[in-house]
Design a protein around this motif. Sequence first.
Motif, mmCIF file in Angstrom:
data_model
loop_
_atom_site.group_PDB
_atom_site.id
_atom_site.type_symbol
_atom_site.label_atom_id
_atom_site.label_comp_id
_atom_site.label_asym_id
_atom_site.label_seq_id
_atom_site.Cartn_x
_atom_site.Cartn_y
_atom_site.Cartn_z
ATOM 1 N N MET A 1 3.846 0.434 44.516
ATOM 2 C CA MET A 1 4.906 1.231 45.136
ATOM 3 C C MET A 1 4.285 2.397 45.896
ATOM 4 O O MET A 1 3.370 3.068 45.397
ATOM 5 N N SER A 2 4.730 2.642 47.135
ATOM 6 C CA SER A 2 4.191 3.752 47.925
ATOM 7 C C SER A 2 4.618 5.081 47.332
ATOM 8 O O SER A 2 5.566 5.159 46.542
ATOM 9 N N ALA A 3 3.919 6.136 47.707
ATOM 10 C CA ALA A 3 4.220 7.464 47.173
ATOM 11 C C ALA A 3 5.639 7.864 47.535
ATOM 12 O O ALA A 3 6.010 7.868 48.719
ATOM 13 N N PRO A 4 6.478 8.168 46.556
ATOM 14 C CA PRO A 4 7.852 8.568 46.879
ATOM 15 C C PRO A 4 7.887 9.895 47.620
ATOM 16 O O PRO A 4 7.060 10.779 47.384
ATOM 17 N N ARG A 5 8.849 10.025 48.514
ATOM 18 C CA ARG A 5 9.010 11.252 49.303
ATOM 19 C C ARG A 5 10.145 12.061 48.671
ATOM 20 O O ARG A 5 11.309 11.636 48.679
ATOM 21 N N ILE A 6 9.780 13.210 48.132
ATOM 22 C CA ILE A 6 10.689 13.987 47.298
ATOM 23 C C ILE A 6 11.062 15.307 47.975
ATOM 24 O O ILE A 6 10.190 16.049 48.428
ATOM 25 N N GLY A 7 12.356 15.558 48.044
ATOM 26 C CA GLY A 7 12.810 16.889 48.406
ATOM 27 C C GLY A 7 12.937 17.710 47.138
ATOM 28 O O GLY A 7 13.625 17.319 46.194
ATOM 29 N N LEU A 8 12.248 18.827 47.073
ATOM 30 C CA LEU A 8 12.224 19.656 45.859
ATOM 31 C C LEU A 8 12.955 20.962 46.118
ATOM 32 O O LEU A 8 12.615 21.698 47.046
ATOM 33 N N LEU A 32 5.836 22.163 39.643
ATOM 34 C CA LEU A 32 6.080 20.851 40.245
ATOM 35 C C LEU A 32 5.576 20.806 41.680
ATOM 36 O O LEU A 32 4.973 19.813 42.113
ATOM 37 N N LEU A 33 5.811 21.875 42.415
ATOM 38 C CA LEU A 33 5.357 21.929 43.803
ATOM 39 C C LEU A 33 3.835 21.823 43.873
ATOM 40 O O LEU A 33 3.276 21.183 44.771
ATOM 41 N N ASP A 34 3.156 22.430 42.910
ATOM 42 C CA ASP A 34 1.692 22.406 42.889
ATOM 43 C C ASP A 34 1.137 21.057 42.433
ATOM 44 O O ASP A 34 0.116 20.592 42.963
ATOM 45 N N GLU A 35 1.778 20.441 41.443
ATOM 46 C CA GLU A 35 1.176 19.298 40.768
ATOM 47 C C GLU A 35 1.683 17.928 41.224
ATOM 48 O O GLU A 35 0.978 16.931 41.074
ATOM 49 N N LEU A 36 2.890 17.854 41.769
ATOM 50 C CA LEU A 36 3.419 16.547 42.150
ATOM 51 C C LEU A 36 2.582 15.833 43.217
ATOM 52 O O LEU A 36 2.413 14.605 43.138
ATOM 53 N N PRO A 37 2.038 16.538 44.213
ATOM 54 C CA PRO A 37 1.206 15.814 45.188
ATOM 55 C C PRO A 37 0.020 15.107 44.538
ATOM 56 O O PRO A 37 -0.295 13.960 44.888
ATOM 57 N N ALA A 38 -0.631 15.773 43.572
ATOM 58 C CA ALA A 38 -1.767 15.139 42.893
ATOM 59 C C ALA A 38 -1.319 13.964 42.028
ATOM 60 O O ALA A 38 -2.073 13.018 41.800
#
Length: 384
Positions: A1-8, A32-38
């Motif tokens: 599954m490709s990386a989901p695109r999330i509006g936070l 979450l803003l810091d860690e979700l990309p990783a």
Amino acid sequence: MSAPRIGLSATALEPGLADARQDGIARYTQALLDELPAAGCAVRPLSFAPPGAPACLRVGRALPLSFALASIGDLILPASARLAVRELGQDGQPLDLFHATDHRIVRMDCPVVATLHDALPIAHPAWCAPRRRRLQNWLLVKAARKADHVIALSQHAVPELVGAYGIDERRVSVVHPGVAPAWFDAPGADAVAATLQRHGLRPGYFLCVATLEPRKNLAHLLQAYLALPPVVRAARQLLIVGQAGWDSAPLAQRIAAARQQGEQVLWLAGVPEQDELRQLYAGAGAFALPALHARAGLAMLEALAAGVPVLCAAGGALAELAGGAALEADPLSVPEWTAALHAIVRDEALRARCVAAGQRRALELTQAEMARRTLAVYQSILTQ
């Protein structure tokens, strides 16, 4: 599954929009803003901003409507109406999902995940300011039911959220909060000594970090401390760090009265910057929190990570988060808390066990792990 695109949802992070009482929500959102990309997400921070405010946003971009206007639309428009947010993704790619990290929840043209931190105004109204309570509670319930899925911060919170908001328990996932990496690193001894000297502290004090409000039960902590033998109180100060919250005046008066009687009770009204706060943890002999109700228990998790032995309220969310790594006591029993405070500073073997177990537990509850488990929630929704 490709990386989901999330509006936070980043409203709690915007200086001009955030409520000062939502510091815990802001920290949760920032983590979450810091860690979700990783963890494997493409994240776009988005905020509900009133007309004219978008130019002042520092963290992300504005949603199409203010929260007030979007909420009115939810009330008067048919259920099929949705706030258009999908096209706010980056690089021309639409959002897959929106995560509301606070109470600002509306229907959107993509799935909505909402973190519900508590249901205090509804489940425990006596612990909340009464102003406009009925209207606010009604709006909270309406908002919570618009989420496609809910994240709770503890298993203990789930029955309260389900009962108060009328949401389906099958739409609730538990993701424990996470502690930042900096808390695992001991601050420099010179910096710790300077901070303690500046505040008139001696190493080994009892530390409590919490907003002064009835649900934190700090009056019981003060009472338990004052019941300790005089020789213990002479050797161990009690330091309370936290802002004055709702109905804090009686406790502030009791602290002042204790100080007038020569007791070594200190209150730092306000939470220092993180570096100074870490130094205050490093100088503590024990961390104590008898809260009757806890949202995230983040201060306790930080104590576990910092290697401070922890004493917490038994039977609730704090005990769940501690996972057996803390000494627990009945928050309604002052004698039990007095005995536990005495034990945690007198019994070196107990202290060593609490420190070792606490640091192991904190390693299971990092911000990175919180982000990975949050991503798993997103993926479960997007693959339905």
